[in-house]
Design an enzyme around this catalytic site. Structure first.
Site, PDB file in Angstrom:
ATOM      1  N   TYR A  85       0.828  -1.216   0.000  1.00 51.97           N
ATOM      2  CA  TYR A  85       0.000   0.000   0.000  1.00 51.97           C
ATOM      3  C   TYR A  85       0.863   1.267   0.000  1.00 51.97           C
ATOM      4  O   TYR A  85       0.657   2.173  -0.801  1.00 51.97           O
ATOM      5  CB  TYR A  85      -0.960  -0.009   1.202  1.00 51.97           C
ATOM      6  N   TYR A 126     -13.641  10.711  -2.488  1.00 50.69           N
ATOM      7  CA  TYR A 126     -13.892  10.621  -1.047  1.00 50.69           C
ATOM      8  C   TYR A 126     -15.291  11.140  -0.716  1.00 50.69           C
ATOM      9  O   TYR A 126     -16.226  10.889  -1.463  1.00 50.69           O
ATOM     10  CB  TYR A 126     -12.834  11.393  -0.240  1.00 50.69           C
ATOM     11  N   VAL A 131      -3.817  12.632  -2.661  1.00 49.41           N
ATOM     12  CA  VAL A 131      -3.327  13.800  -1.916  1.00 49.41           C
ATOM     13  C   VAL A 131      -2.009  14.373  -2.454  1.00 49.41           C
ATOM     14  O   VAL A 131      -1.552  15.406  -2.002  1.00 49.41           O
ATOM     15  CB  VAL A 131      -3.183  13.535  -0.396  1.00 49.41           C
TER      16      VAL A 131
HETATM   17  N1  GLN Z   1      -0.924   7.505   1.061  1.00 45.74           N
HETATM   18  C1  GLN Z   1      -2.017   8.343   1.452  1.00 45.74           C
HETATM   19  C2  GLN Z   1      -2.576   7.878   2.768  1.00 45.74           C
HETATM   20  O1  GLN Z   1      -2.548   6.711   3.025  1.00 45.74           O
HETATM   21  C3  GLN Z   1      -3.060   8.299   0.389  1.00 45.74           C
HETATM   22  C4  GLN Z   1      -4.255   9.125   0.727  1.00 45.74           C
HETATM   23  C5  GLN Z   1      -4.866   9.861  -0.417  1.00 45.74           C
HETATM   24  O2  GLN Z   1      -4.281  10.129  -1.456  1.00 45.74           O
HETATM   25  N2  GLN Z   1      -6.065  10.281  -0.163  1.00 45.74           N
HETATM   26  O3  GLN Z   1      -3.020   8.653   3.566  1.00 45.74           O
END
Ligand code: GLN
Length: 304
Positions: free
Chosen positions: A189, A240, A258
């Site tokens: 991940y 989201y 993000v």
């Molecule tokens: N690596 C980021 C996290 O786990 C990914 C989150 C995202 O892009 N919303 O928080």
């Protein structure tokens, strides 16, 4: 088109002031707040670009659609969705609370962190290294880009500070959602989130889905059914807890990260990649959303 994109980038740079670059992962805060760029690819081989479309950034949550495709290829739809739901959660992407309260203990969907960590655990391979290499190879095939790789500085930062993600991983293991090794799932991940891309890479990914799982050179890599599942989940959960509003304002399947990226899919027609690291409160590129909204209005792209 070229002119339109330059106009939209220029117009929407102003709005980047209203957002904030992510800083909860070390190194992400180094991004230039007013950077904004877009790349659009169509089926005639045209490429339209404007602004900071070549700037590299980490894919972050957009990788969740890549691992979802591979996990379904590896395990079949039935198994994957026996462990992860298909419903929008209405919570922030990193929320942990519904893991305890939802009836079947499943994470609500594969686009929130909990769901994506569960999906990462389903990738086949003898260890984390082999599993992640399969993800990277698959992504290279989809985008026809052999140069893709991990930004190791960001990966290390994510791995060192990702305590909440780690907590979710162990929670999922406790509840039998993760069947294999939790640390392997977390490594996959964190690495998948740290793959470096630019707006062009995202546009290639978008066009691949727009063409129902066919690459630009005509290779069918996933079934149409898988492409449909992924595009649908992008509409309902990809942005989201702003996904509903984006469906109204933009009206195409989108997925954000993000790092500032958004991938957009205009079925049968276009792949869109956007970059703008200044984020709104929900973690979506603020300039990116506005560009996509304007573009959708100008070109009447809404699928609804
Ligand atoms: N690596 C980021 C996290 O786990 C990914 C989150 C995202 O892009 N919303 O928080």
């Amino acid at each position: 088109m070229q002119e339109l994109l330059s106009k939209l980038v220029k117009k929407n740079i102003v709005i980047t002031k209203e957002g904030k670059v992510a800083d909860y992962i070390p190194e992400l805060d180094k991004a230039k707040k007013d950077a904004l760029g877009i790349c659009i690819l169509d089926n005639d081989g045209n490429i339209y670009t404007a602004g900071d479309w070549e700037t590299k950034f980490t894919i972050q949550s957009i990788s969740k659609i890549v691992t979802l495709m591979l996990a379904i290829l590896d395990n079949g739809e039935e198994y994957v969705f026996s462990k992860v739901g298909m419903e929008p959660s209405g919570d922030p992407f990193n929320s942990i609370r519904k893991l305890e309260t939802s009836s079947r203990k499943k994470p609500y969907n594969p686009m929130i962190n909990a769901g994506a960590i569960a999906v990462a655990s389903m990738i086949k391979g003898k260890d984390a290294r082999e599993k992640f290499n399969r993800v990277l190879d698959f992504f290279k095939k989809v985008t026809e880009d052999d140069s893709l790789d991990v930004n190791y500085k960001i990966y290390c930062g994510e791995s060192e500070t990702g305590n909440k993600n780690r907590a979710m991983g162990y929670f999922l293991k406790n509840d039998g959602i993760i069947e294999g090794n939790v640390e392997d799932a977390l490594e996959v991940y964190f690495k998948q989130c740290s793959i470096e891309v630019n707006a062009y890479t995202l546009a290639k990914l978008g066009l691949f889905l727009a063409n129902n799982g066919r690459t630009s050179s005509g290779e069918q890599i996933i079934t149409q059914k898988i492409a449909t599942i992924v595009k649908t989940l992008m509409v309902t959960c990809g942005m989201y807890d702003l996904s509903g509003e984006i469906a109204v304002r933009v009206g195409i399947p989108c997925k954000s990260g993000v790092g500032g990226g958004i991938v957009g899919v205009v079925p049968g027609k276009l792949g869109i990649g956007v970059y703008g690291p200044s984020l709104d409160k929900k973690g979506n590129s603020i300039g990116g959303i506005h560009i996509l909204e304007d573009l959708s209005k100008e070109l009447k792209l809404s699928i609804f």
